[in-house]
Enzyme design. Structure first.
Site, PDB file in Angstrom:
ATOM      1  N   PHE A 154     -28.727  12.905  16.235  1.00 41.85           N
ATOM      2  CA  PHE A 154     -27.455  11.382  16.120  1.00 41.85           C
ATOM      3  C   PHE A 154     -26.645  12.130  17.380  1.00 41.85           C
ATOM      4  CE2 PHE A 154     -28.232   8.140  12.093  1.00 41.85           C
ATOM      5  CZ  PHE A 154     -29.496   8.072  13.082  1.00 41.85           C
ATOM      6  N   ARG A 155     -26.955  13.048  17.252  1.00 44.97           N
ATOM      7  CA  ARG A 155     -26.364  14.092  18.580  1.00 44.97           C
ATOM      8  C   ARG A 155     -24.326  14.208  18.694  1.00 44.97           C
ATOM      9  NH1 ARG A 155     -30.680  15.393  20.804  1.00 44.97           N
ATOM     10  NH2 ARG A 155     -31.632  14.583  21.685  1.00 44.97           N
ATOM     11  N   HIS A 177     -31.488  10.742  24.557  1.00 46.95           N
ATOM     12  CA  HIS A 177     -31.040  11.292  26.094  1.00 46.95           C
ATOM     13  C   HIS A 177     -30.637   9.413  27.670  1.00 46.95           C
ATOM     14  CE1 HIS A 177     -31.929  15.227  24.851  1.00 46.95           C
ATOM     15  NE2 HIS A 177     -32.945  14.627  24.648  1.00 46.95           N
ATOM     16  N   HIS A 199     -43.046  16.637  14.161  1.00 45.88           N
ATOM     17  CA  HIS A 199     -44.013  15.957  14.916  1.00 45.88           C
ATOM     18  C   HIS A 199     -45.357  16.669  15.017  1.00 45.88           C
ATOM     19  CE1 HIS A 199     -41.825  18.663  17.037  1.00 45.88           C
ATOM     20  NE2 HIS A 199     -40.644  19.053  16.917  1.00 45.88           N
ATOM     21  N   ASP A 253     -38.494  11.627  15.304  1.00 48.46           N
ATOM     22  CA  ASP A 253     -37.330  12.565  16.271  1.00 48.46           C
ATOM     23  C   ASP A 253     -36.925  11.621  17.137  1.00 48.46           C
ATOM     24  OD1 ASP A 253     -39.019  14.777  18.311  1.00 48.46           O
ATOM     25  OD2 ASP A 253     -37.109  14.861  17.558  1.00 48.46           O
ATOM     26  N   HIS A 283     -40.716  23.557  14.362  1.00 52.75           N
ATOM     27  CA  HIS A 283     -41.311  22.558  15.528  1.00 52.75           C
ATOM     28  C   HIS A 283     -42.316  24.356  16.228  1.00 52.75           C
ATOM     29  CE1 HIS A 283     -40.361  20.867  19.623  1.00 52.75           C
ATOM     30  NE2 HIS A 283     -41.300  22.171  19.922  1.00 52.75           N
ATOM     31  N   ASN A 294     -29.432  21.117  16.037  1.00 53.33           N
ATOM     32  CA  ASN A 294     -29.393  21.039  17.493  1.00 53.33           C
ATOM     33  C   ASN A 294     -27.846  20.396  18.106  1.00 53.33           C
ATOM     34  OD1 ASN A 294     -30.927  18.360  17.218  1.00 53.33           O
ATOM     35  ND2 ASN A 294     -31.431  19.924  19.526  1.00 53.33           N
ATOM     36  N   PRO A 340     -35.883  17.181  27.153  1.00 53.26           N
ATOM     37  CA  PRO A 340     -36.813  16.218  26.290  1.00 53.26           C
ATOM     38  C   PRO A 340     -36.288  15.438  24.843  1.00 53.26           C
ATOM     39  CG  PRO A 340     -36.977  18.168  25.301  1.00 53.26           C
ATOM     40  CD  PRO A 340     -35.457  18.438  26.820  1.00 53.26           C
ATOM     41  N   GLY A 341     -37.209  13.959  25.251  1.00 54.46           N
ATOM     42  CA  GLY A 341     -36.961  13.575  23.892  1.00 54.46           C
ATOM     43  C   GLY A 341     -36.661  12.418  24.417  1.00 54.46           C
TER      44      GLY A 341
END
Ligand SMILES: NC(=O)N[C@@H](CC(=O)O)C(=O)O
Ligand SMILES: [Zn+2]
Ligand SMILES: [Zn+2]
Length: 437
Positions: A62-63, A296, A219, A292, A169, A93, A310-311
């Protein structure tokens, strides 16, 4: 009004592995009865509806804090609620990364103030013992390419000692380096799948399985990886895994359509990998489906394949797309409910969630099966403002309920930011039980 008596009347309710014509009687936050004849202050008309346990997404980004221009706890959790997700596990992260006491408390304060769905916070490799004491739900995702073997062993040992689950991961850095270098002058997006081949995942899984007997693989994306996990389970290792929607709904062939928008780690795979993952889901070898959700902005994704972040976003479309997979006979409803609710709750020790039953939290996704629609980014709620599933048919819930309160209904968010509650991890739960005496 909280603590109200409600009854969801006349629906087909998923209980004990099948849809049954039952009323769901709710007293306050809990399911108090299943069956007929309940009176309540408020009746929710469930006629013609399917009533499922809320989905639990054990892998979201959720950044927030640090990257709130992409997503934050309010937009991310609203997107979750709109997609029938009633609880999430957020990854560390962020910026700062959630690796110690201060950063854990910072994220907890934000999430408690802004989330509209219930949430667990994972801790990242750092002060593992402290994170466990504060209530971290697991340690992960641990990126195998961020740590040497010695350091990985140390993180896994500390995690086990702290009584937490490691979530990993799995991509091997040497395989990535060896395969990326010769391709770096290329610009075609599909090179990315060759730069991080299946071997990167299977080699990383082999090495992790050589270091620990209890691990959750994030994932999972390859048939070789699934083979490794099936064998490990056969040897009695406590291994669980999740599959992300993009690895079962897209393949390498889709690079040509969406280019760098479909860049994610691990990358898009072959048909045979996709088919093996579906088979693993149908057989229950794959324990969970997890989005996942890695938002972005479009302008970030419009870059060279080696530079685009990525994502892809996915928390809001996960349950709706899996319900369409049931409709197309790709998978049974009970496998989808198991993989989206029951098993995720079990893996993360959420004993009051994950299924519809007396005494369980009243977390429900109420779906009108006649309500299929096309996915449109401008009707979604993530800060990402795009979706890789644009135009696909999906079955979004009509109503999402969490702990007895209607959080989202008919396209509208009804809960206030901060309605979501922190679900404490195993160490904090034990400490709370001890203090209750
Ligand atoms: N999956 C991704 O491609 N990206 C994730 C990180 C991760 O899950 O590896 C992200 O946080 O953006
Ligand atoms: Zn990851
Ligand atoms: Zn992730």
């Amino acid at each position: 009004m909280t603590g109200m008596d409600r009854v969801v009347k006349g629906g087909r309710v998923y209980v004990d592995g099948r849809l049954q014509n039952l009323d769901v009687w709710i007293k306050g936050r809990k399911i108090a009865g299943l069956g007929g004849g309940h009176q309540a202050e408020e009746t929710i008309d469930g006629r013609g509806m399917i009533v499922l346990p809320g989905a639990i997404d054990i892998h979201v980004h959720f950044r927030d804090p640090g990257y709130t221009f992409k997503e934050d706890w309010e937009t991310g959790s609203t997107s979750a609620a709109a997609g029938g997700v009633t609880a999430v596990v957020d990854q560390p992260n962020t910026n700062p990364p959630t690796v110690d006491g201060p950063s854990y408390r910072m994220k907890l304060e934000i999430a408690e103030r802004r989330s509209v769905v219930d949430f667990c916070l994972n801790g990242g490799p750092g002060q593992v013992k402290r994170l466990a004491e504060l209530g971290a739900s697991a340690i992960g995702e641990i990126f195998t390419y961020d740590h040497g073997e010695e350091e990985l062993r140390k993180i896994l040992a500390e995690t086990a000692k702290a009584g937490l689950l490691p979530t990993v991961h799995a991509e091997d850095p040497d395989v990535i380096r060896e395969n990326s270098e010769p391709l770096r002058d290329g610009r075609e997006p599909q090179l990315y799948s060759f730069a991080r081949p299946n071997l990167a995942e299977s080699k990383a899984i082999d090495s992790i399985l050589g270091m620990t007997d209890r691990v959750h693989i994030c994932h999972l994306s390859t048939s070789e990886g699934l083979d490794r996990l099936r064998a490990a389970k056969g040897r009695g290792k406590k291994v669980t895994c999740e599959v992300a929607p993009h690895h079962i709904l897209f393949t390498k062939r889709d690079w040509r359509r969406q280019g760098t928008f479909l860049k994610m780690n691990p990358p898009l795979r072959d048909f045979r990998d996709r088919d093996a993952l579906w088979e693993g889901l149908r057989k229950g070898e794959v324990d969970a489906i997890a989005s996942d959700h890695a938002p972005h902005l479009p302008e970030e994704k419009r870059d060279e394949i080696w530079d685009a972040p990525p994502g892809v976003p996915g928390v809001e479309t996960m349950l709706p797309l899996m319900l369409m997979a049931v409709r197309s006979n790709l998978i049974s409803l009970d496998r989808v409910v198991d993989a989206l609710s029951r098993r995720p709750a079990e893996i993360f020790g959420l004993s009051s969630k994950g299924r519809i039953g007396v005494g369980m939290d009243a977390d429900l996704a109420i779906i009108d099966p006649r309500d299929a629609c096309d996915i449109r980014a401008d009707r979604l709620h993530s800060g990402a403002e795009w979706t890789p599933y644009e135009g696909r048919r999906a079955l979004f819930p009509k109503i999402t309920m969490i702990r007895g309160e209607v959080v989202f209904a008919d396209g509208e968010l009804l809960a206030k930011p901060g309605f979501g509650r922190n679900l404490p991890g195993p160490r904090l739960l034990k400490a709370e039980k001890r203090s209750e005496g």
